[in-house]
Design a protein around this motif. Structure first.
Motif, PDB file in Angstrom:
ATOM      1  N   LEU A  43       2.482  29.859  24.421  1.00 32.37           N
ATOM      2  CA  LEU A  43       2.218  30.400  23.825  1.00 32.37           C
ATOM      3  C   LEU A  43       0.920  31.711  24.998  1.00 32.37           C
ATOM      4  N   PRO A  44       1.857  32.659  25.755  1.00 28.24           N
ATOM      5  CA  PRO A  44       1.558  32.942  26.463  1.00 28.24           C
ATOM      6  C   PRO A  44       0.788  34.803  25.981  1.00 28.24           C
ATOM      7  N   PRO A  45       0.151  35.268  26.512  1.00 26.08           N
ATOM      8  CA  PRO A  45      -0.315  36.486  26.063  1.00 26.08           C
ATOM      9  C   PRO A  45       0.466  37.451  26.721  1.00 26.08           C
ATOM     10  N   ASP A  46       0.626  38.757  25.722  1.00 29.27           N
ATOM     11  CA  ASP A  46       1.371  39.396  25.995  1.00 29.27           C
ATOM     12  C   ASP A  46       3.577  39.290  26.232  1.00 29.27           C
ATOM     13  N   ALA A  47       3.410  38.296  25.500  1.00 24.78           N
ATOM     14  CA  ALA A  47       4.682  37.847  25.723  1.00 24.78           C
ATOM     15  C   ALA A  47       4.784  37.032  24.555  1.00 24.78           C
ATOM     16  N   ILE A 102      -1.838  27.855  24.955  1.00 27.66           N
ATOM     17  CA  ILE A 102      -2.359  29.246  24.427  1.00 27.66           C
ATOM     18  C   ILE A 102      -3.296  29.401  25.242  1.00 27.66           C
ATOM     19  N   TRP A 103      -3.690  30.770  25.929  1.00 31.53           N
ATOM     20  CA  TRP A 103      -4.054  31.119  26.279  1.00 31.53           C
ATOM     21  C   TRP A 103      -4.953  32.675  26.020  1.00 31.53           C
ATOM     22  N   PHE A 137      -2.164  38.588  21.911  1.00 36.08           N
ATOM     23  CA  PHE A 137      -0.775  38.783  20.991  1.00 36.08           C
ATOM     24  C   PHE A 137       0.442  39.538  21.639  1.00 36.08           C
ATOM     25  N   ASP A 138       1.835  39.274  21.469  1.00 33.24           N
ATOM     26  CA  ASP A 138       2.901  39.393  22.110  1.00 33.24           C
ATOM     27  C   ASP A 138       3.032  40.276  22.955  1.00 33.24           C
TER      28      ASP A 138
END
Lengths: 127, 127
Positions: free
Chosen positions: A38-42, A122-123, B125-126
């Motif tokens: 669950l990466p940031p910005d994706a 997740i980070w 956030f994505d």
């Protein structure tokens, strides 16, 4: 006897060495087959192959000097929750490097072939 | 009998109602006394009082229309790991609203006064 925390810290150390060595396959080997990243910005990525692709993308983006520091490990049988901090550098202004710092929650699962692997990861960054 | 997942989903629903109602005290009541919040763009915050302050800051920043959707709940006795998605709106360009979507991992703890409470909470956030 190695504690669960000791095993997890050893795995984190290997993962970070692979990442800083530009080896996305080595990084992905530390995830379960049905892990979710669950990466940031994706968006959320399910499965080891897709996860390898995310790490390859970060290696290609010249993310370097990654360090991870385990703060907490709570063990529930074959599952362990880890909370920690991350630091790294990314390409910055004027050809320099920007310092990143952040934090993560990782859910580890054991024990296919006696190995703890990342199952949920997740980070985010502090700024 | 209410399942753990049912209890957690009910708590999420109450938390979101408090948040959308601008009630940071009500949001913070869903955290354990020694909870840690790991929000994006800020450092880790320990303790319910500090956590209430973070939510007050987001309310003051006019974050609205928050929705949370539980995807997974894994229960380990008095601990449960939840993975889900979030959406919200924030002030956008030209007086409009920007749509946010993201994901979270929450570690819940039971059962002071029979209630599941958030113990560790991280999101990003994505895009």
């Amino acid at each position: 006897m190695t504690t669960v925390r000791g095993s997890i810290e050893a795995n984190i150390k290997m993962l970070v060495a692979s990442l800083n060595g530009g080896d996305a396959v080595g990084v992905a080997a530390h995830y379960t087959d049905d892990a979710a990243l669950l990466p940031p910005d994706a968006g959320r990525i399910d499965g080891r192959e897709g996860i390898q692709g995310v790490w390859q993308g970060l290696i290609d983006a010249d993310i370097r000097d990654v360090a991870m520091n385990t703060q907490e490990v709570d063990v529930f049988g074959d599952v362990a929750n880890e909370v920690g901090t991350i630091s790294a550098t990314a390409p910055g202004a004027n050809g320099g490097r920007a310092q990143l710092s952040g934090k993560y929650v990782a859910v580890w699962k054991c024990c296919d072939d006696d190995t703890w692997r990342l199952h949920r990861d997740i980070w985010n960054f502090d700024a």
